[in-house]
Design a protein around this motif. Structure first.
Motif, short mmCIF file in Angstrom:
data_model
loop_
_atom_site.label_atom_id
_atom_site.label_comp_id
_atom_site.label_asym_id
_atom_site.label_seq_id
_atom_site.Cartn_x
_atom_site.Cartn_y
_atom_site.Cartn_z
N ARG A 235 0.84 -1.21 0.00
CA ARG A 235 0.00 0.00 0.00
C ARG A 235 0.87 1.26 0.00
NH1 ARG A 235 -2.82 -1.05 4.04
NH2 ARG A 235 -4.93 -1.32 3.20
N GLU A 236 1.88 1.31 0.89
CA GLU A 236 2.76 2.48 0.96
C GLU A 236 3.50 2.71 -0.35
OE1 GLU A 236 3.82 2.23 5.76
OE2 GLU A 236 5.08 1.17 4.28
N LEU A 237 3.91 1.62 -0.99
CA LEU A 237 4.65 1.74 -2.26
C LEU A 237 3.79 2.41 -3.33
CD1 LEU A 237 7.38 0.63 -3.59
CD2 LEU A 237 5.91 -1.12 -4.58
N PHE A 238 2.54 1.93 -3.48
CA PHE A 238 1.65 2.51 -4.49
C PHE A 238 1.32 3.97 -4.15
CE2 PHE A 238 -0.22 -0.47 -7.70
CZ PHE A 238 0.66 -1.53 -7.48
N GLN A 239 1.08 4.23 -2.88
CA GLN A 239 0.76 5.61 -2.50
C GLN A 239 1.93 6.54 -2.78
OE1 GLN A 239 -0.47 4.82 1.58
NE2 GLN A 239 -2.64 4.96 1.02
N GLN A 240 3.14 6.06 -2.54
CA GLN A 240 4.33 6.90 -2.74
C GLN A 240 4.62 7.15 -4.21
OE1 GLN A 240 7.79 5.94 -0.32
NE2 GLN A 240 9.18 6.42 -2.01
N PHE A 241 4.43 6.13 -5.07
CA PHE A 241 4.86 6.26 -6.46
C PHE A 241 3.75 6.62 -7.44
CE2 PHE A 241 8.47 4.07 -4.65
CZ PHE A 241 9.55 4.64 -5.33
N VAL A 242 2.51 6.20 -7.16
CA VAL A 242 1.43 6.52 -8.11
C VAL A 242 0.22 7.14 -7.44
CG1 VAL A 242 2.13 4.81 -9.83
CG2 VAL A 242 0.56 4.13 -8.01
N GLY A 243 0.28 7.34 -6.11
CA GLY A 243 -0.75 8.11 -5.42
C GLY A 243 -2.09 7.43 -5.24
N VAL A 244 -2.13 6.09 -5.25
CA VAL A 244 -3.40 5.40 -4.99
C VAL A 244 -3.20 4.30 -3.96
CG1 VAL A 244 -4.20 5.81 -7.36
CG2 VAL A 244 -3.12 3.63 -6.79
N ASP A 245 -4.31 3.95 -3.28
CA ASP A 245 -4.31 2.79 -2.39
C ASP A 245 -4.65 1.57 -3.24
OD1 ASP A 245 -4.92 0.72 -0.68
OD2 ASP A 245 -5.93 1.99 0.79
N VAL B 215 9.42 -4.97 -0.19
CA VAL B 215 7.98 -4.67 -0.22
C VAL B 215 7.22 -5.82 0.44
CG1 VAL B 215 6.01 -4.11 -1.69
CG2 VAL B 215 8.32 -3.40 -2.36
N THR B 216 6.33 -5.48 1.38
CA THR B 216 5.60 -6.50 2.14
C THR B 216 4.09 -6.32 1.94
OG1 THR B 216 5.45 -5.09 4.10
CG2 THR B 216 7.41 -6.50 3.90
N ASP B 217 3.34 -7.27 2.49
CA ASP B 217 1.87 -7.18 2.57
C ASP B 217 1.23 -7.02 1.19
OD1 ASP B 217 2.41 -7.34 5.22
OD2 ASP B 217 1.62 -5.38 5.77
N ALA C 218 -1.17 -14.11 -3.06
CA ALA C 218 -0.46 -14.82 -1.99
C ALA C 218 0.42 -15.94 -2.53
CB ALA C 218 -1.47 -15.38 -0.99
N ALA C 219 0.04 -16.55 -3.67
CA ALA C 219 0.80 -17.71 -4.21
C ALA C 219 0.90 -18.77 -3.11
CB ALA C 219 2.14 -17.27 -4.74
N LEU C 220 2.08 -19.01 -2.55
CA LEU C 220 2.24 -20.05 -1.54
C LEU C 220 2.49 -19.45 -0.16
CD1 LEU C 220 4.37 -22.71 -3.47
CD2 LEU C 220 1.90 -22.40 -3.40
N ALA C 221 2.04 -18.22 0.06
CA ALA C 221 2.24 -17.54 1.34
C ALA C 221 0.98 -17.61 2.20
CB ALA C 221 2.60 -16.07 1.10
N GLU C 222 1.17 -17.49 3.52
CA GLU C 222 0.04 -17.39 4.43
C GLU C 222 -0.63 -16.03 4.25
OE1 GLU C 222 1.54 -18.12 8.35
OE2 GLU C 222 1.41 -20.31 8.11
N ILE C 223 -1.86 -15.94 4.73
CA ILE C 223 -2.63 -14.69 4.64
C ILE C 223 -2.93 -14.20 6.05
CG2 ILE C 223 -4.87 -13.73 3.94
CD1 ILE C 223 -4.78 -15.60 1.52
N LYS C 224 -2.89 -12.88 6.24
CA LYS C 224 -3.16 -12.28 7.54
C LYS C 224 -3.96 -11.00 7.32
CE LYS C 224 0.90 -9.28 7.59
NZ LYS C 224 2.12 -8.83 8.29
N LEU C 225 -4.42 -10.39 8.43
CA LEU C 225 -5.06 -9.08 8.36
C LEU C 225 -4.02 -8.01 8.67
CD1 LEU C 225 -8.47 -9.66 10.21
CD2 LEU C 225 -8.04 -9.55 7.74
N ASP C 226 -3.98 -6.93 7.88
CA ASP C 226 -3.04 -5.86 8.16
C ASP C 226 -3.64 -4.89 9.17
OD1 ASP C 226 -4.79 -4.20 6.81
OD2 ASP C 226 -3.44 -3.76 5.14
N GLU C 227 -2.96 -3.80 9.45
CA GLU C 227 -3.41 -2.86 10.48
C GLU C 227 -4.72 -2.17 10.13
OE1 GLU C 227 0.09 -0.02 8.92
OE2 GLU C 227 -0.95 0.78 10.68
N PHE C 228 -5.13 -2.26 8.85
CA PHE C 228 -6.40 -1.65 8.42
C PHE C 228 -7.51 -2.70 8.32
CE2 PHE C 228 -2.92 0.90 6.63
CZ PHE C 228 -3.23 2.15 7.16
N GLY C 229 -7.21 -3.93 8.74
CA GLY C 229 -8.21 -4.98 8.67
C GLY C 229 -8.38 -5.58 7.28
N VAL C 230 -7.42 -5.33 6.40
CA VAL C 230 -7.47 -5.86 5.03
C VAL C 230 -6.65 -7.15 4.96
CG1 VAL C 230 -6.82 -5.41 2.62
CG2 VAL C 230 -7.76 -3.57 4.04
#
Length: 322
Positions: free
Chosen positions: A149-159, A207-209, A215-227
C-alpha cells in the motif's frame, strides 16, 4: 543461426566475479549452518502458477520406448518443501531453473536461482537475512521497507487495495497502450507495478503485505487496516525484481485449493494443463515446521554488482548462443 558465434556472451572478468559470488553465497550459508541441497531438475509434475510455464522434456526408458512427459523445474520450491517435511532443517539450493517463454534483457530460459528455507523464522527475520546476504555481496546500500500500500501511494498516489480497475487503467494509459480488457484486478496491479513503479526502485527496497489474491504459496493475515494481505515480500533493486519470499503456507487443504484454482484458471485461459505436484500436499499433510522461504535471482544480483544491462552479460552463454 550463426555458427561462428562460439564465443561467450560474458567477459571473462565478469565470469571471475561470478565464480567469486558463488563462493561468497556458499560461505555465507556455511557460516550460518544452512545445508546445501541439490534437488532434481526433472520432475513428473509442473508448476501450477498460471503465470509461469514449464519446459516439457520427453523421457524414454529405452530409445524405442513410450515417451513419458517430464518437466524441467521452474523452481526447486516443491522438492525443498518435501525435504523440510522430512526434517531437513534449514536448507538452501543454488542451481539452474528453467522457464518457457522467458527471454529478454532480464530473462534467460535457463537461469541460476538461490532459494533457501528457514524453519522457525518469521518473514521479518528472513528479510533481515536477505539484507545481510545482499549487503555482503554489494556492500552497504541504502535500504527501505514499504508495504505494498505504501509503495503505491508513494509512487502513483493510490491505495492499491481500494483502487478500482478503472483507477488503475487511468494510471497506465498515459504511458502504456491498454487496448484490451481484463476483469482481473491483479492484472492491472501487476502492470502498474512493472511499468510505473519497478523501474524506479533502484536502491534495495523490500515490499511487504501484497494483496491476498497474490499470496501464491504464502500465508494470509489481516493488516493494520483490517485488510487481508499475503505474508509475502519481494526485494527490488536496480529497477528489477530480485527476490520473492513467503511466510510459508502449511495448510494442506488450502494448498490443494490454490492448486485447483490455478488449474481452473489455466483451463479457462486455454493454457497447457500439466500434472499438479500433489506430493507437496502430501508433504504438508505430514507436517512441515513453521518457516519462511525466499528465492533470489542470482544472475540479476550479479548484474547489479558488475553494472551489466543485460542478463546475457553475466552468464557464460546467453540463450542465443546456448
Amino acid at each position: 543461426m550463426n555458427r561462428n558465434h562460439w564465443q561467450p556472451t560474458a567477459e571473462i572478468l565478469t565470469l571471475r566475479e561470478r565464480a567469486k559470488m558463488l563462493a561468497q553465497v556458499r560461505a555465507f550459508f556455511a557460516e550460518r549452518g544452512v545445508m546445501e541441497v541439490d534437488t532434481q531438475c526433472i520432475s513428473k509434475a509442473a508448476v501450477s502458477d498460471p503465470f509461469i510455464d514449464s519446459i516439457e522434456v520427453s523421457f524414454q526408458r529405452h530409445p524405442a520406448g513410450d515417451v513419458e512427459p517430464h518437466y524441467l523445474q521452474s523452481s526447486p520450491e516443491y522438492a525443498m518443501k518435501r525435504l523440510l517435511a522430512f526434517d531437513s532443517g534449514p536448507i538452501y539450493q543454488l542451481g539452474k531453473v528453467f522457464r518457457n517463454g522467458e527471454v529478454g534483457r532480464y530473462h534467460n530460459p535457463e537461469f541460476t536461482m538461490l532459494e533457501w528455507y528457514r524453519p522457525r523464522f518469521s518473514a521479518d527475520q528472513l528479510m533481515d537475512e536477505v539484507q545481510a546476504l545482499v549487503s555482503a555481496i554489494l556492500g552497504e546500500q541504502h535500504w527501505q521497507r514499504l508495504t505494498y500500500r505504501e509503495l503505491f501511494q508513494q509512487f502513483v498516489g493510490v491505495d492499491p487495495h481500494a483502487a478500482s480497475i478503472d483507477d488503475l487503467k487511468a494510471l497506465l494509459e498515459p504511458h502504456f497502450e491498454c487496448a484490451f480488457t481484463d476483469a482481473r484486478k491483479d492484472t492491472w496491479l501487476e502492470l502498474v507495478m512493472s511499468h510505473l513503479i519497478e523501474p524506479k526502485l533502484i536502491e534495495p527496497t523490500l515490499v511487504t503485505d501484497f494483496p491476498a489474491s497474490q499470496a501464491a504459496l504464502a500465508e494470509i493475515k489481516l493488516d493494520e487496516f483490517g485488510v487481508s494481505v499475503a505474508t509475502r515480500f519481494e526485494l527490488y533493486a536496480g529497477g528489477m525484481e530480485l527476490a520473492n519470499g513467503y511466510q510459508e503456507l502449511r495448510d494442506p487443504n488450502e494448498q490443494a485449493n490454490r492448486m485447483d484454482a490455478d488449474w481452473a484458471f489455466r483451463e479457462s485461459a486455454g493454457m497447457p494443463l500439466r500434472p499438479l505436484e500433489t506430493r507437496l500436499v502430501s508433504a504438508l499433510e505430514s507436517g512441515i515446521p513453521q518457516c519462511a522461504g525466499v528465492a533470489l535471482g542470482f544472475d540479476r544480483l550479479l548484474m547489479i554488482k558488475v553494472g551489466a544491462r543485460d542478463i546475457k552479460e553475466v552468464i557464460p552463454f546467453g540463450f542465443e548462443r546456448c
